[in-house]
Motif scaffolding. Structure first.
Motif, PDB file in Angstrom:
ATOM      1  N   TYR A 114      -5.640  -8.755  -6.336  1.00 38.83           N
ATOM      2  CA  TYR A 114      -5.952 -10.169  -6.098  1.00 38.83           C
ATOM      3  C   TYR A 114      -7.457 -10.391  -5.972  1.00 38.83           C
ATOM      4  N   GLU A 115      -8.132  -9.403  -5.437  1.00 39.42           N
ATOM      5  CA  GLU A 115      -9.599  -9.473  -5.389  1.00 39.42           C
ATOM      6  C   GLU A 115     -10.161  -9.527  -6.806  1.00 39.42           C
ATOM      7  N   PHE A 116      -9.589  -8.716  -7.695  1.00 36.16           N
ATOM      8  CA  PHE A 116     -10.010  -8.741  -9.096  1.00 36.16           C
ATOM      9  C   PHE A 116      -9.694 -10.081  -9.751  1.00 36.16           C
ATOM     10  N   LEU A 117      -8.518 -10.643  -9.473  1.00 40.95           N
ATOM     11  CA  LEU A 117      -8.142 -11.924 -10.074  1.00 40.95           C
ATOM     12  C   LEU A 117      -9.135 -13.026  -9.720  1.00 40.95           C
ATOM     13  N   ARG A 118      -9.599 -13.031  -8.478  1.00 37.35           N
ATOM     14  CA  ARG A 118     -10.595 -14.041  -8.079  1.00 37.35           C
ATOM     15  C   ARG A 118     -11.881 -13.856  -8.887  1.00 37.35           C
ATOM     16  N   PHE A 119     -12.297 -12.618  -9.048  1.00 36.52           N
ATOM     17  CA  PHE A 119     -13.492 -12.321  -9.837  1.00 36.52           C
ATOM     18  C   PHE A 119     -13.291 -12.717 -11.298  1.00 36.52           C
ATOM     19  N   PHE A 120     -12.154 -12.344 -11.880  1.00 37.63           N
ATOM     20  CA  PHE A 120     -11.890 -12.583 -13.291  1.00 37.63           C
ATOM     21  C   PHE A 120     -11.760 -14.079 -13.589  1.00 37.63           C
ATOM     22  N   HIS A 121     -11.120 -14.813 -12.676  1.00 36.63           N
ATOM     23  CA  HIS A 121     -10.900 -16.251 -12.907  1.00 36.63           C
ATOM     24  C   HIS A 121     -12.220 -17.014 -12.950  1.00 36.63           C
ATOM     25  N   ARG A 122     -13.188 -16.583 -12.157  1.00 35.55           N
ATOM     26  CA  ARG A 122     -14.499 -17.242 -12.201  1.00 35.55           C
ATOM     27  C   ARG A 122     -15.161 -17.033 -13.561  1.00 35.55           C
ATOM     28  N   LYS A 123     -14.905 -15.907 -14.184  1.00 34.75           N
ATOM     29  CA  LYS A 123     -15.526 -15.577 -15.465  1.00 34.75           C
ATOM     30  C   LYS A 123     -14.740 -16.142 -16.649  1.00 34.75           C
ATOM     31  N   TYR A 124     -13.402 -16.147 -16.521  1.00 32.47           N
ATOM     32  CA  TYR A 124     -12.549 -16.631 -17.610  1.00 32.47           C
ATOM     33  C   TYR A 124     -11.533 -17.630 -17.046  1.00 32.47           C
ATOM     34  N   PRO A 125     -11.968 -18.847 -16.749  1.00 38.15           N
ATOM     35  CA  PRO A 125     -11.094 -19.823 -16.085  1.00 38.15           C
ATOM     36  C   PRO A 125      -9.905 -20.283 -16.922  1.00 38.15           C
ATOM     37  N   GLU A 126      -9.931 -20.072 -18.244  1.00 39.44           N
ATOM     38  CA  GLU A 126      -8.838 -20.539 -19.092  1.00 39.44           C
ATOM     39  C   GLU A 126      -7.774 -19.472 -19.332  1.00 39.44           C
ATOM     40  N   VAL A 127      -7.963 -18.294 -18.749  1.00 41.96           N
ATOM     41  CA  VAL A 127      -6.900 -17.283 -18.757  1.00 41.96           C
ATOM     42  C   VAL A 127      -6.105 -17.449 -17.462  1.00 41.96           C
ATOM     43  N   THR A 128      -4.831 -17.737 -17.599  1.00 39.51           N
ATOM     44  CA  THR A 128      -3.982 -17.961 -16.429  1.00 39.51           C
ATOM     45  C   THR A 128      -3.104 -16.736 -16.170  1.00 39.51           C
ATOM     46  N   PHE A 129      -2.639 -16.596 -14.931  1.00 49.96           N
ATOM     47  CA  PHE A 129      -1.806 -15.465 -14.547  1.00 49.96           C
ATOM     48  C   PHE A 129      -0.521 -15.958 -13.882  1.00 49.96           C
ATOM     49  N   SER A 130       0.576 -15.306 -14.226  1.00 50.12           N
ATOM     50  CA  SER A 130       1.852 -15.514 -13.541  1.00 50.12           C
ATOM     51  C   SER A 130       2.186 -14.214 -12.823  1.00 50.12           C
ATOM     52  N   VAL A 131       2.296 -14.270 -11.501  1.00 49.39           N
ATOM     53  CA  VAL A 131       2.517 -13.055 -10.710  1.00 49.39           C
ATOM     54  C   VAL A 131       3.827 -13.185  -9.935  1.00 49.39           C
ATOM     55  N   ASP A 132       4.715 -12.215 -10.107  1.00 52.68           N
ATOM     56  CA  ASP A 132       5.981 -12.185  -9.369  1.00 52.68           C
ATOM     57  C   ASP A 132       6.210 -10.777  -8.833  1.00 52.68           C
ATOM     58  N   TYR A 133       7.034 -10.699  -7.771  1.00 52.14           N
ATOM     59  CA  TYR A 133       7.331  -9.415  -7.122  1.00 52.14           C
ATOM     60  C   TYR A 133       8.747  -8.959  -7.481  1.00 52.14           C
ATOM     61  N   TYR A 134       8.885  -7.659  -7.767  1.00 54.77           N
ATOM     62  CA  TYR A 134      10.174  -7.092  -8.159  1.00 54.77           C
ATOM     63  C   TYR A 134      10.324  -5.703  -7.541  1.00 54.77           C
ATOM     64  N   ASP A 135      11.574  -5.232  -7.458  1.00 58.26           N
ATOM     65  CA  ASP A 135      11.764  -3.845  -7.058  1.00 58.26           C
ATOM     66  C   ASP A 135      11.448  -2.940  -8.241  1.00 58.26           C
ATOM     67  N   ARG A 136      11.389  -1.641  -7.984  1.00 59.89           N
ATOM     68  CA  ARG A 136      10.956  -0.682  -9.004  1.00 59.89           C
ATOM     69  C   ARG A 136      11.815  -0.753 -10.270  1.00 59.89           C
ATOM     70  N   LYS A 137      13.129  -0.817 -10.108  1.00 57.91           N
ATOM     71  CA  LYS A 137      14.030  -0.836 -11.262  1.00 57.91           C
ATOM     72  C   LYS A 137      13.794  -2.074 -12.129  1.00 57.91           C
ATOM     73  N   GLU A 138      13.642  -3.219 -11.490  1.00 56.10           N
ATOM     74  CA  GLU A 138      13.433  -4.458 -12.226  1.00 56.10           C
ATOM     75  C   GLU A 138      12.063  -4.487 -12.897  1.00 56.10           C
ATOM     76  N   LEU A 139      11.068  -3.885 -12.243  1.00 57.72           N
ATOM     77  CA  LEU A 139       9.738  -3.802 -12.859  1.00 57.72           C
ATOM     78  C   LEU A 139       9.800  -3.050 -14.183  1.00 57.72           C
ATOM     79  N   TRP A 140      10.451  -1.898 -14.182  1.00 53.61           N
ATOM     80  CA  TRP A 140      10.554  -1.111 -15.409  1.00 53.61           C
ATOM     81  C   TRP A 140      11.366  -1.845 -16.467  1.00 53.61           C
ATOM     82  N   ARG A 141      12.418  -2.536 -16.048  1.00 50.24           N
ATOM     83  CA  ARG A 141      13.225  -3.279 -17.015  1.00 50.24           C
ATOM     84  C   ARG A 141      12.390  -4.357 -17.697  1.00 50.24           C
ATOM     85  N   ARG A 142      11.573  -5.054 -16.903  1.00 44.29           N
ATOM     86  CA  ARG A 142      10.755  -6.134 -17.467  1.00 44.29           C
ATOM     87  C   ARG A 142       9.634  -5.582 -18.350  1.00 44.29           C
TER      88      ARG A 142
END
Length: 321
Positions: A114-142
């Motif tokens: 999240y610290e990186f996202l704040r830095f990156f957004h200031r440099k590239y404001p038109e790149v958007t991020f969608s962040v969601d939380y998952y368990d390990r199995k669901e992460l690999w599936r996605r």
């Protein structure tokens, strides 16, 4: 070639919809920045291609015919599809625009990301991020099904060996190291010290569910002959620690979580013999590097981590002096 192939252009559809908005040739032409005869000509060409009048007139007022109403629905859908495709292509080919989908392991403290996202957004404001939380199995599936572009997770992940070959299909980069911290009620131990697992075999535990990464680490430490005596499973780290504090049960968390919340925790933190560091890493399919915004973001992330590591090393050296 049918006439509709040339007449049903993006321009003619846009002119047609603008005229519907105003129902006035003069106003529509002004908004479009063209002459009224040019607009009239486009509408007539469209009507000729369709084979039916799109507008009728009652006195000085225009109205949509039945064919016009059908054409309006089709024009909106066609333009939406065309604009969507153009937008997708532009986002795919540009490094400074588009969306990046990120999945984060649900027990992980992703503060550095999240610290990186704040830095990156200031440099590239038109790149958007969608962040969601998952368990390990669901992460690999996605990751496997391309539903997310990037995963933030713990590695190594021995549970994944049979499902995918990390080395061949994926790239990964370590963000930081982490380790397991046991939080105990035992009064015969000292905070920060390391003890053999045998001293905790008869303890009762409040633990994460079985499919959580750190639970597998605990099982490995206890070995095949012994298994932690788990009295309660809770998916929330905060609730798990709070429940352990009001009972006689021990629990375990990651070092990264403990470091942030240690002032709120009254239990004694210790380490178990045989426990080893694991890594918070980001993982992505190798094909993602073909997408300019992904390639750019990953390069920026690596440079950000390198600078952060250099700053931490410099700080340690200053403190040692």
């Amino acid at each position: 070639m049918p006439k509709t192939d040339t007449i049903l252009s993006v321009k003619s559809l846009r002119y047609f919809l603008q005229l519907i908005d105003t129902m006035n040739y003069t106003q529509a032409a002004q908004i479009l920045g063209i002459t009224q005869p040019a607009l009239t000509q486009q509408v007539k060409k469209l009507e000729y291609a369709i084979g039916a009048p799109l507008f009728g007139q009652m006195g000085k007022k225009l109205y949509l015919t039945e064919a016009g109403k059908e054409m309006e629905s089709a024009a909106v859908e066609l333009l939406s599809t065309i604009n969507g495709v153009i937008s997708d292509i532009q986002e795919y080919t540009q490094a400074d625009k588009g969306n990046i989908s990120v999945g984060v392991m649900d027990t992980l403290q992703a503060d550095v990301f999240y610290e990186f996202l704040r830095f990156f957004h200031r440099k590239y404001p038109e790149v958007t991020f969608s962040v969601d939380y998952y368990d390990r199995k669901e992460l690999w599936r996605r990751l496997d099904t391309n539903l997310i572009d990037l995963a933030i997770m713990y590695l190594p992940d021995n549970t994944k060996k049979e499902e995918t070959n990390l080395r061949h299909q994926y790239n990964h980069h370590d963000i930081s190291s982490d380790r397991l911290v046991v939080l105990t009620h035992k009064t015969t131990v000292e905070a920060g010290e390391t003890y053999p697992v045998s001293r905790f075999i008869n303890r009762k535990w409040i633990a994460y569910p079985d499919d959580f990464y750190v639970t597998h680490l605990m099982y490995e430490l206890f070995g095949k002959k012994h298994k932690p005596d788990i009295s309660m499973e809770i998916a929330s780290t905060k609730e798990m620690v709070q429940m352990a504090e009001v009972t006689d049960y021990d629990t375990y968390v990651t070092q990264s979580y403990y470091d942030i919340h240690k002032d709120e925790i009254s239990l004694t933190p210790i380490y178990l013999q045989g426990e080893h560091d694991f890594h918070i890493s980001y993982v992505y399919r190798k094909g993602k590097l073909e997408i300019p915004r992904m390639e750019n973001m990953l390069k920026e992330f690596e440079m950000f981590l390198d600078k952060r590591l250099d700053s931490s090393r410099l700080l340690r050296e200053v403190k040692q002096k």
